[in-house]
Design a protein around this motif. Structure first.
Motif, PDB file in Angstrom:
ATOM      1  N   ILE B 784      44.411   3.620  -9.065  1.00 39.29           N
ATOM      2  CA  ILE B 784      45.702   4.134  -8.581  1.00 39.29           C
ATOM      3  C   ILE B 784      45.643   5.644  -8.404  1.00 39.29           C
ATOM      4  O   ILE B 784      46.093   6.199  -7.400  1.00 39.29           O
ATOM      5  N   LEU B 795      51.430  -2.196  -3.312  1.00 42.23           N
ATOM      6  CA  LEU B 795      52.654  -2.419  -4.119  1.00 42.23           C
ATOM      7  C   LEU B 795      53.763  -2.980  -3.229  1.00 42.23           C
ATOM      8  O   LEU B 795      54.347  -4.034  -3.511  1.00 42.23           O
ATOM      9  N   PHE B 844      50.270 -10.231  -8.867  1.00 40.84           N
ATOM     10  CA  PHE B 844      50.132  -9.215  -9.936  1.00 40.84           C
ATOM     11  C   PHE B 844      48.658  -9.028 -10.285  1.00 40.84           C
ATOM     12  O   PHE B 844      48.163  -7.909 -10.462  1.00 40.84           O
ATOM     13  N   ILE B 847      47.058  -6.580  -7.862  1.00 40.88           N
ATOM     14  CA  ILE B 847      47.363  -5.141  -7.999  1.00 40.88           C
ATOM     15  C   ILE B 847      46.877  -4.633  -9.352  1.00 40.88           C
ATOM     16  O   ILE B 847      46.315  -3.538  -9.450  1.00 40.88           O
ATOM     17  N   HIS B 848      46.975  -5.485 -10.393  1.00 41.68           N
ATOM     18  CA  HIS B 848      46.593  -4.980 -11.721  1.00 41.68           C
ATOM     19  C   HIS B 848      45.080  -4.743 -11.772  1.00 41.68           C
ATOM     20  O   HIS B 848      44.617  -3.643 -12.131  1.00 41.68           O
ATOM     21  N   LEU B 852      45.462  -0.882 -11.531  1.00 41.67           N
ATOM     22  CA  LEU B 852      45.943  -0.418 -12.846  1.00 41.67           C
ATOM     23  C   LEU B 852      44.796  -0.512 -13.859  1.00 41.67           C
ATOM     24  O   LEU B 852      43.644  -0.657 -13.483  1.00 41.67           O
TER      25      LEU B 852
ATOM     26  N   MET C  67      53.004   4.724 -12.503  1.00 43.04           N
ATOM     27  CA  MET C  67      53.627   3.408 -12.718  1.00 43.04           C
ATOM     28  C   MET C  67      54.098   3.269 -14.161  1.00 43.04           C
ATOM     29  O   MET C  67      55.159   2.720 -14.431  1.00 43.04           O
ATOM     30  N   GLY C  71      57.746   2.307 -15.133  1.00 43.42           N
ATOM     31  CA  GLY C  71      57.895   0.972 -15.726  1.00 43.42           C
ATOM     32  C   GLY C  71      59.264   0.764 -16.359  1.00 43.42           C
ATOM     33  O   GLY C  71      60.049  -0.094 -15.927  1.00 43.42           O
ATOM     34  N   LEU C 116      58.498  -7.545 -12.933  1.00 45.13           N
ATOM     35  CA  LEU C 116      57.437  -6.914 -12.123  1.00 45.13           C
ATOM     36  C   LEU C 116      57.256  -5.467 -12.568  1.00 45.13           C
ATOM     37  O   LEU C 116      56.132  -5.022 -12.850  1.00 45.13           O
ATOM     38  N   LEU C 120      53.915  -3.837 -14.158  1.00 45.80           N
ATOM     39  CA  LEU C 120      53.165  -2.724 -13.537  1.00 45.80           C
ATOM     40  C   LEU C 120      53.029  -1.580 -14.541  1.00 45.80           C
ATOM     41  O   LEU C 120      51.930  -1.050 -14.750  1.00 45.80           O
ATOM     42  N   GLY C 123      50.572  -2.528 -17.183  1.00 45.15           N
ATOM     43  CA  GLY C 123      49.205  -2.514 -16.652  1.00 45.15           C
ATOM     44  C   GLY C 123      48.690  -1.089 -16.560  1.00 45.15           C
ATOM     45  O   GLY C 123      47.563  -0.776 -16.992  1.00 45.15           O
ATOM     46  N   GLU C 124      49.545  -0.180 -16.070  1.00 39.62           N
ATOM     47  CA  GLU C 124      49.112   1.216 -15.895  1.00 39.62           C
ATOM     48  C   GLU C 124      48.772   1.853 -17.243  1.00 39.62           C
ATOM     49  O   GLU C 124      47.939   2.743 -17.324  1.00 39.62           O
TER      50      GLU C 124
END
Lengths: 233, 1040, 302, 118, 83
Positions: B784, B795, B844, B847-848, B852, C67, C71, C116, C120, C123-124
């Motif tokens: 990211i 996203l 998810f 993207i994860h 991430l 993110m 979040g 969601l 996110l 996850g970040e």
């Protein structure tokens, strides 16, 4: 063993097919349409006594042309097949039995007779049974006899090819002339039909027979030649 | 015109004349041979032109006597065409064989001349015995010419050939003499129409016909022919396959016309067995020339079957048979001549031709001709054949022909895939003349395509603008990629502008997505530099197909566009690095689907040509369900519904970066467009009491659920997106199958949404792939910070795709809810509801795992994705947000159109909000409320933590200590392990196992049956006699 | 379909304030009840206020990326949005919030907005445990949400509308008009979903305290955690409001609202207290074996 | 008379074919094929035979006028002539191949030349 | 049983006998000789069938040349076989 039995059974069934053909066949009592036409018109349309030669050379001339080409092809291909495979080094040398006294003198005596017979058969194709092919075959057997008598003898390679090509070309040329001047391709009315039964009658048939005879003779000779050539390594 | 007997005379004269030249003048002899063949060809072409303008066939009499008493020859249109083909093949063959011929001397040239003369004679003669003489000439010269090849096994092949020709001679002679005895004349025209009885004339005719069929190398009894193909010089094999094949076909046609319609059935049966049998056994071939041998045996079988169908084909017979014969002859000759240049004999050794692009084009053209793909004659012929066979309800024959062609396509395109993708160390033969010969054949191929197009009353494919554009790009190849890309985009935009006004809203949506959308995706192709040979012609071919698809009014145009699109997209997908097996499975499924379509259209048309698409609704009752079923299956292979979906993951995942979005975002919509046209025209159909539309709904629901679940477990990013396409297409199919206003609106929403976010995601993942050089998600992570723009686009993409409110995905879900409330279909809904949240999982995961989590050491210095990949993504992001706020802009017009179609107006549009019978949806209000809440809370958080600073990577997990293997700290591999434990049973590859089983069975039979050819000449002779006897017994049984 | 008037914003804020306080107190009370069942004294009912103030007071200098920062904002926006898109009190003019923007479908799908955002953000944060928690949560929710979706479809067909106010209106007039009685199957299916998504044992493996330190919000602290805790107060109440409106006749006054929400919340508490924790695949199989068939029956019977 | 010769011809063909298909030696196969060809020739001629008629030569014995009634069908004979010569052509070619095959592998057994298979 | 029929039967028996000998014999040489003999019988049969041309051809080509070709090739092969 089973394989032969299977083949036997298979041929038996094929045989049964042929059998139905033979059973269903009853010889014709009357000449059919084509044969009757040939019989009646042989004299005034072709002027040849031997109806078979008439049909062979004029009416179904294309077949004969094709036929001669078959022989030409065979000669060419046999020379192709054998020309490139000289005999293996060890196996060369003329293996023929040294021709005995009897054979050489016999050949010397017989050769002219054979040549004469061949020429006669060829020339009188349209009068008596025989014709181009038979005459050619006889000449070839003459050449064969010479070969047997003297194995190391070599015919002039060029002569054979020249004779072969020239007669072929002449035959095709006659056909084309027939198309231009006479009724159609290979029509024999190019020349006058002449007196029925005489040597120079029935248009171009005698000439064509001679040409065919020469060509067939030359071709057989060239086949023997190429077989012979594998001799000299 | 001069009498055509001169063709024979010139051939013979020159053959004899060559003897006069002395041995050393080989070059002069070659010149003479070429001159003679040229002259013969010129005469043949002269005759062809005269006869094509409608002159009556000319009879040529020999020996100045009427036919039955002398041999006559006939020169009709068929004969002229065949002789032109034979003489030209001979001419080019002599060019290809020049080294061998000069080496073998003038004798071999004479043999070639005699062979060509004999073949022309075979075509022209009307006399049975003359036929026999020319047949013998052909047999002997073929036996002889087998020696031209350097391969010493050719001698054994020649000998086997001669054994078989002896058998044929025996059968033929016995047949001829008994025919003569029964009919009293040797002329073919005098043979009366006889029933297939087995006594006297019947049996004699049987013997003649079976001898001719043997010469046509029928499947079980053709070991000898295959050996000749394998060992002989390819220059000669071309003549053996193209010229002799054509001549024997003309002979077979003459004889069976004389013998009467009773014998057609036998010819068709033998032909089909030979066609399918040879193609199946060819699956296991790895020698290229032997493969070509099998293929030409198969094609001759097909043509034999077509000859057997001439009573039904009527005056279209010459067009169909001519098209197929020419396609076979030109393609086969071209391929054999190409095999001269490829030195090694393995299939993958053809990779050497990649050095010269024109050869690659030639290779592709010849394969397309053989499988009957547009724009070549085979395509028009196959279409005409299908129409006629369907009208006279000979469907099993049509099915057999299509299955055979499909099997042939399998091994031909596998070969093409090997040539394109494998490596070989044997370089291409340097000779220019060989290349020139192949290019002449290529030009002939395209010329014939254009000619057959003009002749067909359905319209010439070459005349259409898009096809010309695709060909134009073929000429542009040497130009730089960026210039070509600009031109391509302009062409697409021009086509969109030209047609935007004229289409109805539904087709406008598809035009928008396919053509304008294509232009936007092409922007990403600016990223490539250099010449990028081989990308733009297939791409433009695909877009041409799509453009024609939307233009199509009649079933022919639709089907032609469908196949053009398939051809173009196949070459595009094949460009991917490991895409060889996947491109092949794509091609097979697409062709299978296309053939199902063909039979569906043929069944519907029932003889009416050109058959307008809208007339599908007038199809009679008892046929309509079958037509519906066939067309639906054909379209579903393109939308990859479950059952025929296994090609999609590989094809989309392995394609190039900018090809994946094209193939996934655009190509799948062609299938949907087909279904729209089908459902619009035919509406609800039921077959044996089963409502087919419900079946479609079930298939849609199942593929939605299965696609989503399988996507969850993928480790490869592109495969994940591919499976998700299957799921989305399942949704759209379900929407269409609801057959109500909102269902179709849902489908349209999906068409637009799916195109936008799927292309965006594929481009994004492509960008990541360009930087990290891997598609496996667990190898990425934490991107990211390094690729912010790509992250934003992904996203927005996943928010839109998962249906979460602010973005346009929610619009689709809302319409879906309103649609299902009106239908009484209950159970499939369960699957659709289940696939909703599952979709959330794999999105998810995408993207994860990529953006991430922890950044890996090797990814530290990667840069943002190339600018040209980002530009289209940002356009899509803007569009998504705009579409989310103002969906009415696009949907309102489509809604009104659907209103006219379904007659009801469920949605009422108040400004930007919309209200339905059940609920309301105010996109602007939703967006405003969410944004306001979001911004206020964001304000609060900033107020509290405004000067937060980014923490170093390992301050979190290892309290600033560096783990031994830091890359393991990114949790990405087997991300949904618990879900796999619970739903693992869904992963069982039932469908893949089924199709694998089918292909295993086919190659198993191939492996088993090819043992038939043991190589022993005698066994081949036994097989020939066995073949004759079995056909005799069957025919006997048939008659009794 | 009333259009938007500026006065609705203060009304909505008022509703938000009431529900926030009610949520904080109620969750603390329920926590105390659960402790008392386990023989412990339990936390004071104002404990949540203390935690909230503490977290807000704490200053934090760090973030794990954009993110991560967004979040909690997503999370709370999801909770607040869900509350405001659904009319809380039937009949009262000011408690309709912004329900004009969308209907039941909006509410159903807006639940995922918060999830969601949370996912996110977690996850970040880069913490493997956060990612594991998210994957478990998402996996579990796919099957847990299904009975609710089926139940919603059933009652939408039954009442021929997706507008929540109309559904509540149809249930007025006595106990036996509730959907509980008119369509018991749908309600049972919905209750399956309710228990499943309330993040209480036996389905709370996602943020199980012992196994992985509180799952997704592992790395969150100070203001981030504060936002999350406000959401933890609002979100359950907002969800319960939806269930209340759909299945239990909605609330015509704030008193009725308080009782019904508490009662519903206690249902999941009762079940949670006595049950051990399911693993994710066990809960998925549980819902597949029990939840989904009831849901299917519901949509078939309507 | 014709039927008998037909039978003879067909038996010759069958014997020839049997010989060709069972003998492994190439030369013996070619001999069998010549026998089969001879059989075919006999069949061809016997089809044209008619009882109590003479050869198709129009000479003093058979004047042109009565030809149609007295001579047998000339056409099969023409065909046979061509067939014999073609038979010889093919046999000569097969012999040349046989010789070349022998030179190749040193043996005349047909099963030695099986490297072109499958 | 006219004389003609008797002659044909004799010729036929001779031919079939020669054919059987050709098939069953051990040495190839005797097989070739048998084929030659068969071809002679054939030419006699052709004379009986009122086809003189064919008889001459069959005699010249069938028994004469074909037999010679066979013997020639047989000789070459046998000689190279011993080396």
């Amino acid at each position: 063993m089973i394989r032969n039995a299977l083949i036997g059974l298979m041929l038996f069934i094929l045989g049964s097919a042929f059998l139905t053909l033979t059973m269903g066949f009853e010889p014709a009592t009357e000449l059919n349409r084509t044969a009757a036409y040939y019989a009646t018109h042989a004299q005034e349309e072709v002027g040849a006594q031997n109806v078979v030669t008439a049909v062979l050379i004029t009416w179904r001339g294309l077949d004969t042309l094709g036929e001669v080409t078959v022989l030409f092809l065979t000669a060419a291909i046999v020379s192709l097949v054998l020309s490139r495979s000289k005999a293996p080094k060890g196996a060369s040398g003329s293996g023929f039995l040294p021709s005995g006294e009897l054979l050489t003198t016999g050949t010397k005596m017989l050769l002219p007779l054979i040549a004469l017979l061949g020429a006669y058969v060829m020339a009188n194709g349209h009068l008596t049974p025989g014709g181009g092919f038979q005459g050619g075959a006889i000449l070839a057997s003459g050449a064969l006899l010479m070969l047997l008598a003297d194995p190391s003898r070599r015919f002039g390679h060029k002569i054979i090819h020249r004779v072969e090509s020239a007669s072929g070309l002449a035959f095709v040329g006659l056909g084309l002339l027939g198309m231009l001047f006479a009724g159609g391709f290979l029509d024999n009315k190019l020349l006058p039909l002449g007196q029925f039964g005489a040597l120079f009658s029935a248009g171009i048939i005698p000439i064509v027979s001679v040409l065919i005879g020469l060509k067939v003779g030359a071709e057989f000779a060239s086949i023997l030649e190429s077989l012979e050539e594998t001799e000299d390594a | 015109m001069v009498s055509s007997i001169l063709i024979l005379a010139i051939g013979l004269g020159t053959a004899f004349g060559l003897g006069l030249l002395n041995r050393r003048r080989a070059v002069l002899a070659l010149g003479l041979t070429l001159g003679a063949l040229g002259l013969m060809a010129a005469m043949a072409v002269g005759w062809l032109i005269v006869l094509a303008q409608g002159a009556a066939p000319v009879e040529i009499y020999t020996a100045g006597a009427e036919p039955p008493f002398a041999i006559n020859l006939r020169m009709g249109l068929m004969e002229a065409g065949a002789i032109t083909l034979i003489t030209l093949t001979g001419l080019l063959a002599v060019l290809a064989l020049r080294t061998a011929l000069t080496r073998m001397g003038r004798g071999s040239m004479a043999v070639v001349l005699v062979l060509i003369m004999a073949l022309s004679g075979l075509v022209m003669t009307r006399d049975v015995f003359n036929l026999f003489v020319f047949l013998e000439l052909m047999a002997i010269s073929t036996g002889g010419l087998a020696l031209l090849s350097k391969d010493i096994r050719a001698i054994a092949a020649g000998f086997k050939y001669l054994i078989i020709s002896q058998l044929v001679t025996i059968l033929l002679l016995v047949g001829i003499i008994f025919t003569y005895h029964a009919t009293g004349s040797l002329n073919i025209d005098d043979i009366p129409e006889t029933a297939m009885g087995f006594s006297g004339l019947g049996l004699a005719l049987f013997l003649i016909l079976i001898a001719v069929v043997l010469e046509l190398k029928p499947f079980p009894a053709n070991g000898w022919a295959l050996d000749v193909y394998t060992a002989a010089h390819p220059g000669f094999s071309a003549v053996f396959s193209a010229a002799s094949g054509t001549a024997m076909l003309v002979v077979a046609d003459k004889l069976v016309k004389a013998a009467g319609p009773d014998w057609f059935a036998m010819f068709t049966l033998l032909g089909l067995i030979s066609f399918i049998g040879a193609n199946i056994v060819a699956l296991r071939q790895d020698n290229d020339r032997r493969l070509l041998g099998y293929s030409s045996v198969g094609q001759l079988g097909l043509l034999l079957a077509v000859i057997g169908q001439q009573d039904v084909l009527g005056e279209g017979y010459l067009y169909v048979a001519g098209g197929l014969v020419l396609s076979h002859a030109v393609a086969k000759a071209g391929l054999f001549w190409m095999s001269i240049m490829v030195k090694a004999r393995g299939l993958s050794d053809w990779a050497a031709i990649r050095v010269r692009p024109p050869l690659v084009i030639a290779f592709a053209t010849f394969l397309a001709m053989l499988t009957g793909l547009p724009p070549f004659p085979g395509f028009y012929a196959k279409w005409e054949l299908a129409q006629v066979l369907a009208t006279t309800d000979r469907l099993p024959i049509l099915a057999a022909i299509l299955i055979g062609t499909l099997i042939e396509a399998v091994y031909l395109f596998r070969w093409f895939g090997m040539a394109m993708k494998r490596e070989t160390d044997t370089p291409l033969g340097p000779k220019q003349i060989d290349c020139m010969v192949v290019l002449i054949t290529l030009a002939a191929a395209f010329g014939l395509g254009a000619l057959w197009g003009d002749l067909s009353e359905n319209g010439n494919l070459f005349a259409t603008v898009p096809m010309l554009a695709a060909l134009f790009f073929l000429a542009l190849e040497p130009m730089p990629a960026k210039l070509k890309n600009g031109l391509a985009i302009m062409a697409l935009v021009y086509w969109f502008a030209a047609h935007a006004g004229v289409y109805d809203p539904m087709r406008l949506i598809f035009l928008l997505v396919m053509i304008l959308g294509g232009a936007v995706i092409l922007l990403a192709s600016f990223n490539e530099d250099g010449r990028r040979v081989g990308f733009y012609p297939p791409a433009m071919l695909m877009y041409a197909g799509l453009a024609l698809l939307l233009e199509a009014q009649s079933t022919f145009e639709f089907f032609a566009a469908w196949e053009v699109m398939t051809l173009g997209s196949y070459f595009l997908i094949l460009r991917g690095k490991q895409s060889e097996p996947h491109a092949l499975s794509y091609m097979i499924f697409s062709l299978g689907g296309a053939f199902v379509l063909l039979s569906g259209f043929a069944l519907a048309a029932d003889g009416v040509t050109p058959f307008p698409l809208s007339a599908l609704s007038l199809v009679p009752e008892q046929v309509a369900p079958w037509v519906f079923a066939l067309l639906a299956v054909g379209f579903m292979t393109k939308t990859a519904s479950v059952g025929v979906h296994i090609w999609l993951p590989g094809a989309h995942a392995e394609a190039e970066t900018d090809v994946s979005p094209m193939v996934s975002g655009i190509l799948l919509k062609a299938g949907l467009y087909g279904l729209v046209v089908l459902l619009l025209a035919m509406g609800r159909q039921s077959l044996h009491g089963v409502d087919l539309v419900n079946v479609l709904a079930w298939i849609g629901a199942i593929s939605a659920f299965v696609g989503a679940v399988l996507a969850v477990f993928q480790e490869d990013a592109k495969r994940l997106l591919a499976y998700s396409s299957i799921s989305q297409m399942g949704y759209a199919l379900f929407g269409l199958a609801l057959m109500n206003h909102l269902g179709w609106l849902l489908a349209v929403m999906f068409v637009i949404n799916h195109y936008v976010y799927k292309s965006m995601l594929f481009l994004a993942v492509g960008g990541v792939y360009k930087r990290t050089h891997t598609k496996l998600m667990y190898k990425m992570g934490g991107l990211i910070t390094l690729m912010p723009f790509t992250f934003v686009s992904v996203l927005v993409g996943i928010i839109a795709m998962s249906g979460v409110p602010p973005l346009s995905g929610f619009g689709g879900r809302w319409i879906f809810y309103n649609a299902i409330l009106e239908t009484d279909l209950r159970l499939p809904l369960v699957l659709i509801f289940m696939s909703g949240p599952v979709g959330f999982l794999y999105l998810f995961r995408l993207i994860h795992t990529i953006f991430l989590g922890q950044l890996k050491d090797e990814n530290h210095q990667i840069k943002e994705a190339p600018i040209w990949l980002l530009v289209p993504q940002m356009i899509f992001v803007a569009f998504l947000i705009g579409f989310a706020i103002v969906p009415g802009l696009v949907l309102q017009r489509v809604d009104r159109f659907l209103g006219t179609v379904f007659g009801d107006q469920p949605l009422i549009w108040h400004g930007r909000a919309v209200e339905s019978a059940f609920g309301n949806w105010n996109p602007v209000a939703i967006m405003v409320v969410i944004v306001v809440i979001f911004v206020t809370l964001f304000g609060i958080l900033i107020a509290k933590n405004h000067d937060a600073v980014k923490v170093k990577q390992f301050n979190i997990v290892f309290s600033a200590e560096r783990p031994y293997r830091p890359e393991t700290t990114h949790f990405a591999w087997n991300f949904f392990a618990p879900y796999r434990r619970a739903m693992g049973f869904m992963e069982m590859p039932l469908v893949t196992r089924f199709w694998g089983g089918v292909s295993e069975a086919l190659s198993g039979t191939a492996e088993f049956t090819r043992k038939l050819y043991s190589g022993n000449g005698q066994t081949y002779a036994v097989q020939v006699i066995l073949f004759v006897v079995t056909v005799y017994l069957i025919a006997l049984g048939g008659v009794a | 379909m009333s259009s938007f008037h500026w006065v609705q914003i203060p009304y909505a804020l008022l509703t938000l304030f009431i529900v926030l306080n009610y949520g904080l107190i109620m969750t603390a009370v329920v926590q105390k009840i659960a402790a008392r069942v386990g023989g412990r004294h339990g936390i004071p009912f104002w404990q949540n206020y203390i935690d909230l103030v503490k977290n807000f007071a704490q200053r934090s200098k760090i973030t794990h990326g954009v993110m991560f920062y967004l979040g909690p904002v997503f999370r709370l926006a999801g909770g607040v949005g869900l509350l405001l898109f659904v009319p809380t009190i039937y009949g009262s003019t000011w408690a309709q919030n912004f329900s004009f923007a969308g209907d039941l479908v909006l509410a159903l799908y807006f639940v995922f907005f918060g999830t969601l955002g949370m996912a996110l953000g977690a996850g970040e944060s880069g913490h493997p445990h956060a990612a594991i928690g998210v994957s478990r949560g998402l996996a579990q929710v796919t099957m847990a949400e299904l009975p609710l979706a089926l139940a919603v479809y059933a009652i939408a067909v039954q009442y021929h509308t997706l507008n929540i106010t109309e559904i509540v209106a149809a249930q007025q007039g006595g106990l036996f008009h509730w959907t509980l009685f008119t369509n018991p199957l749908a309600t049972v299916a919905a209750m399956f979903a309710f228990v499943g998504t309330m993040m209480r044992p036996p389905f709370d493996v996602v943020l199980a305290p012992q196994e992985i330190p509180i799952g997704p919000p592992t790395e969150y602290h100070s203001a981030y955690l504060a936002l999350m805790q406000t959401n933890r107060a609002i979100f359950p109440v907002a969800k319960t409001v939806i269930y209340m409106n759909l299945f239990f006749g909605g609330a015509s006054s704030w008193g009725e609202f308080a009782i019904k929400v508490f009662a519903l919340y206690m249902v999941s508490a009762f079940i949670g207290v006595v049950h051990p924790r399911f693993r994710v695949e066990q809960s998925i199989r549980f819902f597949m074996k029990w939840g989904v068939p009831v849901g299917v029956l519901a949509i078939l019977m309507v | 008379m014709a039927q008998v010769s037909l039978l003879i011809g067909f038996t010759l063909i069958l014997l020839g074919l049997y010989g060709a298909l069972t003998n492994r030696d190439i030369l013996r196969m070619i001999v069998s094929f010549t026998i089969a060809d001879a059989g075919v020739n006999v069949v061809l001629v016997s089809v044209g035979y008619m009882a109590h008629r003479t050869a198709p030569i129009l000479d003093s014995a058979v004047p042109a006028g009565q030809a149609a009634a007295r001579i047998i069908d000339p056409v099969p004979q023409v065909l046979v002539l061509t067939a014999i010569v073609i038979g010889l052509g093919v046999t000569a070619l097969m012999l040349a191949y046989a010789y070349r095959l022998f030179r190749l592998r040193g043996s005349l057994d047909i099963s030695q030349f099986m490297d072109l298979k499958w | 049983m006219t004389l003609l029929m008797l002659a044909t039967l004799l010729c036929g028996a001779g031919m079939i006998g020669a054919a059987l000998v050709a098939l069953l014999t051990r040495q190839t040489a005797t097989a070739v000789l048998a084929a030659g003999l068969l071809s002679l019988f054939a030419s006699v049969l052709f004379v009986l069938l009122a086809a003189p041309d064919v008889a001459m051809t069959e005699a010249a080509i069938g028994s004469g040349l074909t037999t010679f070709l066979f013997f020639y090739v047989l000789g070459r092969i046998r000689r190279e076989d011993k080396k």
